[in-house]
Motif scaffolding. Sequence first.
Motif, PDB file in Angstrom:
ATOM      1  N   THR A  94      -6.780  -0.233  -1.172  1.00  0.00           N
ATOM      2  CA  THR A  94      -6.818  -1.440  -0.335  1.00  0.00           C
ATOM      3  C   THR A  94      -5.681  -1.475   0.679  1.00  0.00           C
ATOM      4  OG1 THR A  94      -5.627  -2.621  -2.096  1.00  0.00           O
ATOM      5  CG2 THR A  94      -8.030  -2.831  -2.054  1.00  0.00           C
ATOM      6  N   ARG A  95      -4.646  -0.658   0.472  1.00  0.00           N
ATOM      7  CA  ARG A  95      -3.529  -0.647   1.435  1.00  0.00           C
ATOM      8  C   ARG A  95      -3.887   0.103   2.711  1.00  0.00           C
ATOM      9  NH1 ARG A  95       1.825   0.511  -2.381  1.00  0.00           N
ATOM     10  NH2 ARG A  95       1.564  -1.306  -3.745  1.00  0.00           N
ATOM     11  N   VAL A  96      -4.918   0.945   2.677  1.00  0.00           N
ATOM     12  CA  VAL A  96      -5.277   1.713   3.878  1.00  0.00           C
ATOM     13  C   VAL A  96      -6.613   1.265   4.457  1.00  0.00           C
ATOM     14  CG1 VAL A  96      -4.002   3.708   3.044  1.00  0.00           C
ATOM     15  CG2 VAL A  96      -6.459   3.571   2.618  1.00  0.00           C
ATOM     16  N   ILE A  97      -7.368   0.479   3.701  1.00  0.00           N
ATOM     17  CA  ILE A  97      -8.680   0.036   4.181  1.00  0.00           C
ATOM     18  C   ILE A  97      -8.498  -1.056   5.230  1.00  0.00           C
ATOM     19  CG2 ILE A  97     -10.818  -1.141   3.529  1.00  0.00           C
ATOM     20  CD1 ILE A  97     -10.610   0.205   0.819  1.00  0.00           C
ATOM     21  N   GLY A  98      -9.163  -0.903   6.342  1.00  0.00           N
ATOM     22  CA  GLY A  98      -9.180  -1.955   7.350  1.00  0.00           C
ATOM     23  C   GLY A  98      -8.170  -1.805   8.461  1.00  0.00           C
ATOM     24  N   VAL A  99      -7.265  -0.804   8.378  1.00  0.00           N
ATOM     25  CA  VAL A  99      -6.244  -0.666   9.417  1.00  0.00           C
ATOM     26  C   VAL A  99      -5.846   0.793   9.563  1.00  0.00           C
ATOM     27  CG1 VAL A  99      -4.399  -1.133   7.772  1.00  0.00           C
ATOM     28  CG2 VAL A  99      -3.984  -1.499  10.208  1.00  0.00           C
ATOM     29  N   GLY A 100      -5.624   1.223  10.809  1.00  0.00           N
ATOM     30  CA  GLY A 100      -5.129   2.577  11.050  1.00  0.00           C
ATOM     31  C   GLY A 100      -6.172   3.650  10.798  1.00  0.00           C
ATOM     32  N   VAL A 101      -5.729   4.898  10.917  1.00  0.00           N
ATOM     33  CA  VAL A 101      -6.633   6.039  10.771  1.00  0.00           C
ATOM     34  C   VAL A 101      -6.457   6.751   9.436  1.00  0.00           C
ATOM     35  CG1 VAL A 101      -6.669   6.429  13.258  1.00  0.00           C
ATOM     36  CG2 VAL A 101      -4.997   7.652  11.860  1.00  0.00           C
ATOM     37  N   LEU A 102      -5.523   6.289   8.598  1.00  0.00           N
ATOM     38  CA  LEU A 102      -5.251   6.986   7.347  1.00  0.00           C
ATOM     39  C   LEU A 102      -6.479   7.014   6.438  1.00  0.00           C
ATOM     40  CD1 LEU A 102      -3.157   8.498   5.744  1.00  0.00           C
ATOM     41  CD2 LEU A 102      -2.348   6.324   4.802  1.00  0.00           C
ATOM     42  N   GLU A 103      -7.236   5.913   6.428  1.00  0.00           N
ATOM     43  CA  GLU A 103      -8.453   5.882   5.606  1.00  0.00           C
ATOM     44  C   GLU A 103      -9.418   6.976   6.042  1.00  0.00           C
ATOM     45  OE1 GLU A 103     -12.215   2.873   4.607  1.00  0.00           O
ATOM     46  OE2 GLU A 103     -10.654   2.288   6.044  1.00  0.00           O
TER      47      GLU A 103
END
Length: 494
Positions: A94-103
């Motif tokens: 949940t820390r990477v979902i919804g923001v940035g390209v890391l997901e």
Amino acid sequence: MSGLTPALSTPSLTAGPARVVAQPIRLAWPGRLTRALVVTDMLAIAVSLMVAQLVRFGAPPAGRPAMESLYLWVAVAIAVLWLVTLSATRSRDTRVIGVGVLEYQRVLNATLWTFGLLAILAFIAQLDVARGYLAVALPVGLVLLLGGRVVWRRTLVALRRSGRCLTGAIVVGPAADVRRVVAQLQVNLRAGYRPIAVVVTDGRRLKEWVDSIPEIPIDELPAISRRTRTRAVMIAGNLPGGREQIREIGWQLENARTELILVSRLTDVAGPRMHLRPVQDLPMVHVDLPQYTGVNHAIKRVMDVVAAGAALVLLAPLLAFLAMSIRLSSDGPVIFRQTRVGLKGTTFTMFKFRSMVVDAEARLAELQAERDAGNAVLFKIKDDPRITPIGRIMRRYSLDELPQFMNVLLGDMSLIGPRPPLPAEVEMYEDRVNRRLLIKPGITGLWQVSGRSNLSWEDSVKLDLSYVENWSVTGDLVILLKTARAVFRKEGAY
């Protein structure tokens, strides 16, 4: 995703003189979102394997030949391995979902790991797996997985804009830093945090927040965060007690459902460029400096050539139709040529379909008075009288820019990059703005997917410099996906 519940929905509690919004006992939306992603990933993988089966072997016959039985087990093995690697790479964190390209990067890494491990296992076990089957399953599955993530990301962002799926946070630090962090959290809801209280450590009082965000004393922070079940405490800037005070706060929040977040002062630095190196008594944050040569730029060039060449071939009928329409609708050349500034200040001739009358440049002076007040360098006005009827349609859908694929093939431009500036614009650049010229200009970029001509000059520069400093191959792929959406939305296109 109607099942996701508001993160902040319970009554507020009184804590001393301030009223801090209490958090729910349990946040339901992270678990539901994770389960939704698992189901979406399973469907994407299943569809990709079925497509690979049909493309490589055709529709299954009435009987059950050995080949069909073999690839049924191959498909099951690939699906299980794929799902395991998606979990192992924490692509649903949940820390990477919804923001940035890391997901997206983690989804890509999981896909490459899956097929890499499959190749190793097939070699060890001497299994003869059809390469055509894998060659179809990999790209189709990757596209479907990324597409599913994009859909859920848009859903999550929409819910956060409506005040749902947000995590309450207490922001701690000097007034200036607290003000900066709170303003960013309120604007950038993608981060997923909502400021519910502030702790100002330098004695300054933020009067304008008294009615909306309560201010609490720092010595009551641990007790209030526990009573209100606050799940995030953000340290913005330096505290009076330095790192010892931060460590003390961390100790006081132990065994609570609270995460301690240190907000970096490194602005305009993308997350993937920052790496924590935990050395005893000396934790260090490494920042990768931008590189403008090397393997990644070689990969970018290969992608440019392949994509531009394919686009010119596939779009040849459309290009011919547009050229004929321009020729028949108004006098003048089909292609408009203009000098632009590219990599390291070199000039080149940029190609576009002509969308204006022939004497457009001569009439520019009389239109200067109508310059967009929000943009002191670029000349953009709505309802420009110089644009032809066919040109207006082309600009609405960015069709006038299609000949720039030829500039990409010639090496003057890239698919993704800063907006190609005019020489007169470059002469007005401040020193820092010249950093836009450290990378090739692009047909599209952050400026196009973020508002295009509706942007002010300052916002355009900020986006271009952010791209130059933080670009990546995965980020380019994300911008390409967003470009398609921006074109059809026709936002800022005039």
